[in-house]
Design an enzyme around this catalytic site. Sequence first.
Site, PDB file in Angstrom:
ATOM      1  N   HIS A  82       0.797  -1.229   0.000  1.00 32.76           N
ATOM      2  CA  HIS A  82       0.000   0.000   0.000  1.00 32.76           C
ATOM      3  C   HIS A  82       0.825   1.273   0.000  1.00 32.76           C
ATOM      4  O   HIS A  82       0.272   2.355  -0.102  1.00 32.76           O
ATOM      5  CB  HIS A  82      -0.970   0.019   1.175  1.00 32.76           C
ATOM      6  CG  HIS A  82      -0.286   0.320   2.472  1.00 32.76           C
ATOM      7  ND1 HIS A  82       0.459  -0.598   3.156  1.00 32.76           N
ATOM      8  CD2 HIS A  82      -0.200   1.467   3.201  1.00 32.76           C
ATOM      9  CE1 HIS A  82       0.954  -0.057   4.251  1.00 32.76           C
ATOM     10  NE2 HIS A  82       0.577   1.203   4.302  1.00 32.76           N
TER      11      HIS A  82
HETATM   12  C1  UD1 Z   1      -2.320   5.481   5.796  1.00 33.75           C
HETATM   13  C2  UD1 Z   1      -1.047   5.992   6.485  1.00 33.75           C
HETATM   14  C3  UD1 Z   1       0.048   4.940   6.390  1.00 33.75           C
HETATM   15  C4  UD1 Z   1      -0.436   3.608   6.897  1.00 33.75           C
HETATM   16  C5  UD1 Z   1      -1.703   3.226   6.163  1.00 33.75           C
HETATM   17  C6  UD1 Z   1      -2.264   1.907   6.631  1.00 33.75           C
HETATM   18  C7  UD1 Z   1      -0.553   8.395   6.393  1.00 33.75           C
HETATM   19  C8  UD1 Z   1       0.261   9.418   5.731  1.00 33.75           C
HETATM   20  N1  UD1 Z   1      -0.532   7.173   5.832  1.00 33.75           N
HETATM   21  O1  UD1 Z   1      -2.033   5.334   4.427  1.00 33.75           O
HETATM   22  O2  UD1 Z   1       1.149   5.350   7.161  1.00 33.75           O
HETATM   23  O3  UD1 Z   1       0.563   2.641   6.696  1.00 33.75           O
HETATM   24  O4  UD1 Z   1      -2.677   4.253   6.374  1.00 33.75           O
HETATM   25  O5  UD1 Z   1      -3.392   1.537   5.902  1.00 33.75           O
HETATM   26  O6  UD1 Z   1      -1.195   8.662   7.379  1.00 33.75           O
HETATM   27  N2  UD1 Z   1      -9.383   4.688   1.619  1.00 33.75           N
HETATM   28  C9  UD1 Z   1     -10.577   4.021   1.598  1.00 33.75           C
HETATM   29  N3  UD1 Z   1     -11.134   3.647   2.798  1.00 33.75           N
HETATM   30  C10 UD1 Z   1     -10.569   3.929   3.984  1.00 33.75           C
HETATM   31  C11 UD1 Z   1      -9.352   4.622   3.998  1.00 33.75           C
HETATM   32  C12 UD1 Z   1      -8.767   4.985   2.819  1.00 33.75           C
HETATM   33  O7  UD1 Z   1     -11.122   3.744   0.548  1.00 33.75           O
HETATM   34  O8  UD1 Z   1     -11.134   3.568   5.032  1.00 33.75           O
HETATM   35  C13 UD1 Z   1      -8.746   5.044   0.337  1.00 33.75           C
HETATM   36  C14 UD1 Z   1      -9.038   6.470  -0.075  1.00 33.75           C
HETATM   37  O9  UD1 Z   1      -9.224   6.472  -1.429  1.00 33.75           O
HETATM   38  C15 UD1 Z   1      -7.759   7.218   0.246  1.00 33.75           C
HETATM   39  C16 UD1 Z   1      -6.705   6.129   0.093  1.00 33.75           C
HETATM   40  O10 UD1 Z   1      -7.356   4.904   0.448  1.00 33.75           O
HETATM   41  O11 UD1 Z   1      -7.565   8.288  -0.595  1.00 33.75           O
HETATM   42  C17 UD1 Z   1      -5.519   6.332   0.966  1.00 33.75           C
HETATM   43  O12 UD1 Z   1      -5.906   6.510   2.321  1.00 33.75           O
HETATM   44  P1  UD1 Z   1      -5.011   7.438   3.300  1.00 33.75           P
HETATM   45  O13 UD1 Z   1      -5.579   7.392   4.670  1.00 33.75           O
HETATM   46  O14 UD1 Z   1      -4.795   8.769   2.670  1.00 33.75           O
HETATM   47  O15 UD1 Z   1      -3.605   6.747   3.285  1.00 33.75           O
HETATM   48  P2  UD1 Z   1      -3.192   5.217   3.353  1.00 33.75           P
HETATM   49  O16 UD1 Z   1      -2.562   4.869   2.068  1.00 33.75           O
HETATM   50  O17 UD1 Z   1      -4.293   4.345   3.856  1.00 33.75           O
END
Ligand code: UD1
Length: 362
Positions: free
Chosen positions: A207
């Site tokens: 991820h």
């Molecule tokens: C975040 C953390 C990362 C951690 C990871 C674990 C930061 C900078 N990054 O990254 O350190 O390792 O979580 O998972 O804080 N999304 C969904 N559903 C959700 C959450 C996210 O669909 O419940 C999708 C959204 O499109 C979003 C993307 O995933 O834009 C990324 O989510 P985000 O929380 O920005 O970062 P992660 O890649 O999950």
Amino acid sequence: MLKVINVVGARPNFMKVAPIVEAMKRREREFTPLVVHTGQHYDAAMSDTFFSDLDLPQPDVYLGVGSASHAAQTAAVMERFEPVLIEEKPDWVLVVGDVNSTLACALVCVKLGVKVAHVEAGLRSRDRTMPEEINRLLTDQIADLLFTPSADANDNLLAEGISGERIRLVGNVMIDSLYKHLERSRQSRIKDALDLNDKRFAVLTLHRPSNVDNPLTFGRILEALEKISAELPIVFPVHPRTRKTIAQHGFDERVAQIEGLRLIDPLGYLDFLSLYSGARLVLTDSGGIQEETSVLGIPCLTLRENTERPITVTMGTNKIVGTDVEKIVDAAFAALAETAKPTVRIPLWDGHTAERILAALG
Ligand code: UD1
């Protein structure tokens, strides 16, 4: 009586906060714990499941920030957390790990003069292109108390000029959750549902933006997976970010054609623990999984150029293999040829870290 706000935001936070809140509830005459969920992760599979799996009480406050750019997400957490802090007036705020919510809440605390402690302090990948590295560096600079998982983290903090008086080596709180739930995870039926036999499959998680947002890197990883999965089936619980980028970069068809690669939805804590604890090999770019596999003696290949958790390499089962096709494939086949080694106990990764954290707060 100490009132403590425990902040959770994203998936890797829940298993770190659960043992701390549980320990505080056991000592209810000394601690009043509150759980604040920023809502950085919000899907049932990325959040709700973990509350029930880990016996984590439902959040007292839900900030509902959701996904956005880094700036917008960090700002939204800060704006919504500030009034909670003013209203609740806690003695301590505990932030864990390295996600955007960690830094955002720590910043709000120091600006309001509320004491904040950082759990999992001092880890450094020395790669400042990682958003988490910036979150770690800044949180550690401003937090009042820094709880470190291993001695290397103390060295990092001291080298950055942080006073030893602010640092407490307490061990790895995520391993408290691992030991607590290992037995219970054996009741999970996930391996039966996927028709898997122990040690006859690999598990993959991916991820990191540097791996999944970049089509060249992701393409190289896929090439390696094509080769490895011809020998050993690979189960791949897909993070929502990765699901999105596979589609965006037009990789859907190529991924579907890899016969031995099985994509599934993200799993809850117990199902995932059941899955990887039965794996012959784990391939990952996660931080926490490097630690969990080390404790359980499962060979782990980290598809990154660095790690902020070097103790998993020196004492555990972790190998840093990067994203070069040949390096990944060679390391995977070398790991499959090896016989299991006895697991080494990493100091203070013993299931009692939460108690040490409480002792330092009290
Ligand atoms: C975040 C953390 C990362 C951690 C990871 C674990 C930061 C900078 N990054 O990254 O350190 O390792 O979580 O998972 O804080 N999304 C969904 N559903 C959700 C959450 C996210 O669909 O419940 C999708 C959204 O499109 C979003 C993307 O995933 O834009 C990324 O989510 P985000 O929380 O920005 O970062 P992660 O890649 O999950």
